[in-house]
Design a protein around this motif. Structure first.
Motif, PDB file in Angstrom:
ATOM      1  N   ASP A   1      -3.954  -2.032 -10.635  1.00 46.78           N
ATOM      2  CA  ASP A   1      -3.782  -1.668 -11.852  1.00 46.78           C
ATOM      3  C   ASP A   1      -3.123  -0.136 -10.894  1.00 46.78           C
ATOM      4  O   ASP A   1      -3.545   1.221 -10.340  1.00 46.78           O
ATOM      5  N   ASN A   2      -2.107   0.416 -12.140  1.00 46.71           N
ATOM      6  CA  ASN A   2      -1.392   1.631 -11.720  1.00 46.71           C
ATOM      7  C   ASN A   2      -1.513   2.728 -12.576  1.00 46.71           C
ATOM      8  O   ASN A   2      -0.601   2.790 -12.681  1.00 46.71           O
ATOM      9  N   GLY A   3      -2.566   2.603 -13.488  1.00 42.83           N
ATOM     10  CA  GLY A   3      -2.399   2.901 -14.728  1.00 42.83           C
ATOM     11  C   GLY A   3      -1.481   3.444 -16.044  1.00 42.83           C
ATOM     12  O   GLY A   3      -1.650   4.537 -16.424  1.00 42.83           O
ATOM     13  N   ASP A   4      -1.027   1.874 -15.859  1.00 45.57           N
ATOM     14  CA  ASP A   4       0.365   1.999 -17.094  1.00 45.57           C
ATOM     15  C   ASP A   4      -0.885   0.896 -18.041  1.00 45.57           C
ATOM     16  O   ASP A   4      -0.385  -0.238 -17.267  1.00 45.57           O
ATOM     17  N   ALA A   5      -1.244   1.027 -19.630  1.00 52.90           N
ATOM     18  CA  ALA A   5      -2.155   0.007 -19.454  1.00 52.90           C
ATOM     19  C   ALA A   5      -1.874  -1.095 -19.899  1.00 52.90           C
ATOM     20  O   ALA A   5      -2.497  -2.604 -20.219  1.00 52.90           O
ATOM     21  N   ASP A   6      -0.354  -0.876 -20.490  1.00 57.49           N
ATOM     22  CA  ASP A   6       0.368  -1.571 -21.520  1.00 57.49           C
ATOM     23  C   ASP A   6       0.924  -2.799 -19.799  1.00 57.49           C
ATOM     24  O   ASP A   6       0.734  -3.931 -20.423  1.00 57.49           O
TER      25      ASP A   6
ATOM     26  N   SER B   1     -15.070   3.177   3.927  1.00 58.43           N
ATOM     27  CA  SER B   1     -14.396   3.527   3.486  1.00 58.43           C
ATOM     28  C   SER B   1     -14.085   2.391   2.337  1.00 58.43           C
ATOM     29  O   SER B   1     -12.427   2.739   1.599  1.00 58.43           O
ATOM     30  N   SER B   2     -14.247   1.603   2.043  1.00 58.87           N
ATOM     31  CA  SER B   2     -14.449   0.475   0.666  1.00 58.87           C
ATOM     32  C   SER B   2     -14.738   1.012  -0.889  1.00 58.87           C
ATOM     33  O   SER B   2     -15.375   1.841  -1.183  1.00 58.87           O
ATOM     34  N   LYS B   3     -13.117   1.136  -1.865  1.00 61.82           N
ATOM     35  CA  LYS B   3     -13.881   1.163  -2.851  1.00 61.82           C
ATOM     36  C   LYS B   3     -13.290   0.077  -4.269  1.00 61.82           C
ATOM     37  O   LYS B   3     -12.120  -0.089  -3.609  1.00 61.82           O
ATOM     38  N   LEU B   4     -14.474  -0.075  -4.578  1.00 59.21           N
ATOM     39  CA  LEU B   4     -13.426  -0.509  -6.134  1.00 59.21           C
ATOM     40  C   LEU B   4     -13.619  -0.351  -7.175  1.00 59.21           C
ATOM     41  O   LEU B   4     -13.537   1.020  -7.558  1.00 59.21           O
ATOM     42  N   HIS B   5     -13.010  -1.363  -7.925  1.00 52.98           N
ATOM     43  CA  HIS B   5     -12.286  -0.884  -9.606  1.00 52.98           C
ATOM     44  C   HIS B   5     -13.762  -0.516 -10.419  1.00 52.98           C
ATOM     45  O   HIS B   5     -13.731  -1.411 -10.024  1.00 52.98           O
TER      46      HIS B   5
ATOM     47  N   HIS C   1     -10.749  -3.578  -1.418  1.00 52.36           N
ATOM     48  CA  HIS C   1     -10.961  -2.407  -1.487  1.00 52.36           C
ATOM     49  C   HIS C   1     -10.752  -1.259  -1.637  1.00 52.36           C
ATOM     50  O   HIS C   1     -11.363   0.010  -0.698  1.00 52.36           O
ATOM     51  N   THR C   2      -9.847  -1.123  -2.221  1.00 55.87           N
ATOM     52  CA  THR C   2      -8.504   0.390  -1.437  1.00 55.87           C
ATOM     53  C   THR C   2      -9.128   0.936  -3.839  1.00 55.87           C
ATOM     54  O   THR C   2      -8.325   2.182  -3.984  1.00 55.87           O
ATOM     55  N   GLY C   3      -9.454   0.172  -4.376  1.00 53.19           N
ATOM     56  CA  GLY C   3     -10.221   0.328  -6.089  1.00 53.19           C
ATOM     57  C   GLY C   3      -8.679   0.157  -6.962  1.00 53.19           C
ATOM     58  O   GLY C   3      -8.302   0.971  -8.080  1.00 53.19           O
ATOM     59  N   ARG C   4      -8.045  -0.507  -6.604  1.00 47.02           N
ATOM     60  CA  ARG C   4      -6.909  -1.223  -7.514  1.00 47.02           C
ATOM     61  C   ARG C   4      -6.245  -2.110  -7.463  1.00 47.02           C
ATOM     62  O   ARG C   4      -5.866  -2.224  -8.782  1.00 47.02           O
TER      63      ARG C   4
ATOM     64  N   THR D   1       0.832  -1.633   0.073  1.00 42.29           N
ATOM     65  CA  THR D   1      -0.152   0.112  -0.217  1.00 42.29           C
ATOM     66  C   THR D   1       0.668   1.674   0.004  1.00 42.29           C
ATOM     67  O   THR D   1       0.209   2.198  -0.532  1.00 42.29           O
ATOM     68  N   GLU D   2       1.803   1.297   1.133  1.00 46.10           N
ATOM     69  CA  GLU D   2       2.635   2.496   0.821  1.00 46.10           C
ATOM     70  C   GLU D   2       3.632   2.246  -0.847  1.00 46.10           C
ATOM     71  O   GLU D   2       4.580   3.798  -0.196  1.00 46.10           O
ATOM     72  N   CYS D   3       3.530   1.431  -1.780  1.00 45.19           N
ATOM     73  CA  CYS D   3       4.209   2.032  -2.826  1.00 45.19           C
ATOM     74  C   CYS D   3       3.273   2.402  -3.826  1.00 45.19           C
ATOM     75  O   CYS D   3       4.031   2.679  -4.994  1.00 45.19           O
ATOM     76  N   PHE D   4       2.178   2.355  -3.638  1.00 43.31           N
ATOM     77  CA  PHE D   4       0.794   2.693  -4.573  1.00 43.31           C
ATOM     78  C   PHE D   4       1.270   4.297  -4.974  1.00 43.31           C
ATOM     79  O   PHE D   4       1.809   5.116  -4.151  1.00 43.31           O
TER      80      PHE D   4
END
Length: 443
Positions: free
Chosen positions: A325-330, A438-442, A114-117, A90-93
């Motif tokens: 999902d780190n924001g890079d589609a490839d 606090s939950s967030k799904l992707h 539940h982080t949405g990632r 989590t601290e590396c997001f």
């Protein structure tokens, strides 16, 4: 003029490379996906050269990279200690070292959904693979009907009993001659515990029990199902304040006076009970196939947690994959393709046999290896002990943090079963509700 044409062509070539992001060697994008895992998730499998998770993932990563056509991919496998998990996940997001793929136990992985990632993986699950894995396992892998965790190995939790101690106490009829996982009704289980308590030597006890910390929550909850309590209501909140739940809490509390547990078990932890079992002073203990090399399979028998109907139940600490999902589609596409690749070849799925394979086909193939067939057949008895609840662990207000103090008080005789049920329901339901908020799904 000729010189100008040459310069112009060179500029155009360089510009094309810069615009497409392609490498100068293979004409493909160069990407790196980071795969993280804790140690020792693979052990004693059929491939003696692959005895831990890191070597398995490195070999699979190299093989995957050779055949992946969409990009020039490097699979960077990074090992971390469990104590550093928050720091490396989590601290590396939003950093260059964020995990693209995580391989570990569902017990920890579930909270990251539940982080949405964490992305759903249903689009890489073939119909064949879906049918090859038990429905109970898929249920453990899902939230709101979508699959966020890909099961790989099952670390099933049942009970182990000392055959000699049973026989010495006149319980021969309950001792199995074969390597199977038995099931006893709650009535039978009560009779067995009472018989052991009446006949075991002084300083020797029938069954494990501990409530010094949160280590026993999963196993206490299994016992709390002994009279038909499902733990949760239809809305996913705790529901022990029912006739079935209170009866189970009373059953456990009465066991103290009936001599089922070591004295002051509320101040004991799991390793205290393991020491008693290993020294022949405890008849029934917890068994997880990950510790199969620590026990003599012939000297001990195996049984599910008791249920009123005698069918029995088990729980599971599943091990598998999760993709971020780190924001890079490839990177995301390659990460999902890597996980899909793991399930495409016997070379990698056969390694599931290091513990309990989730795939029926692998279990059948290696059914004689370390009781794999028996455990595979028992998978249908698995209960979803966390009920896919948010905020199960990792926070001071989590379910694991607030559950065990109530059991500690119950075993110490400080509260009644009714008071314990009300306290657990209030605190654990509050913890789950905090997780929902606090939950967030992707998306």
């Amino acid at each position: 003029m000729k010189k100008n044409v040459i310069v112009m062509l060179l500029v155009m070539a360089v510009s094309a490379v810069m615009l497409t992001g392609c490498s100068s060697t293979g004409g493909k994008n160069e990407i790196t996906i980071i795969v993280k895992c804790p140690p020792n998730n693979i052990s004693q499998g059929i491939n003696k050269q692959v005895t831990e998770a890191q070597s398995f993932l490195k070999l699979a990563g190299e093989s995957f990279a050779e055949q992946y056509e969409a990009a020039d991919v490097t699979v960077d496998v990074q090992l971390f200690d469990y104590t550093d998990e928050a720091q490396v996940i989590t601290e590396c997001f939003d950093t260059n070292n964020a995990a693209d793929v995580l391989f570990e136990g569902y017990f920890n992985m579930a909270s990251y959904i539940h982080t949405g990632r964490v992305v759903p993986l249903d689009d890489i699950i073939s119909d064949e693979l879906r049918a090859d894995i038990n429905d109970a396992v898929w249920e453990l892998s899902q939230v709101d009907g979508r699959t966020y965790m890909m099961p790989y190995m099952d670390l099933q939790n049942v009970l182990i009993y000392n055959k000699k101690m049973f026989i010495d106490c006149g319980l021969e009829e309950y001792v199995s001659d074969s390597q199977e996982i038995q099931s006893w009704s709650t009535e039978e289980f009560t009779y067995i515990l009472d018989t052991l308590a009446a006949n075991l030597p002084e300083g020797t006890y029938p069954m494990m029990m501990y409530a010094k910390n949160n280590q026993g929550d999963t196993h206490i909850m299994s016992l709390l199902r002994a009279y038909g309590c499902d733990i949760f209501d239809a809305d996913g909140n705790f529901n022990l304040n029912s006739s079935e739940g209170i009866e189970a809490l009373n059953w456990i509390q009465e066991g103290i006076g009936r001599g089922w547990f070591a004295p002051h078990c509320e101040n004991m932890e799991i390793l205290d009970n393991l020491d008693l079992f290993n020294s022949g002073k405890l008849a029934i203990y917890l068994y997880n196939i990950a510790s199969k090399n620590d026990f003599d399979l012939n000297a001990n028998g195996f049984v599910n947690w008791p249920t009123e109907d005698g069918e029995g139940l088990c729980t599971s600490f599943m091990v598998g994959f999760e993709v971020f999902d780190n924001g890079d589609a490839d990177r995301l596409a390659a990460s999902k393709a890597f996980v899909e690749y793991i399930y495409s070849s016997d070379e990698w799925t056969d390694l599931e046999s290091a513990n309990i394979p989730v795939q029926k086909s692998v279990s059948s193939k290696y059914s004689e290896l370390g009781m794999l067939g028996a455990f595979a057949d028992n998978a249908a008895k698995t209960v979803n002990f966390m009920n896919n609840s948010p905020n199960w662990q990792g926070r001071d207000d989590s379910v694991r943090s607030v559950f065990w103090p109530h059991i500690h008080e119950l075993l110490a005789g400080e509260v009644t079963p009714e008071e314990c049920a009300r306290g657990i329901d209030a605190d654990c339901s509050k913890a789950i509700e905090a997780g929902r908020k606090s939950s967030k799904l992707h998306e």
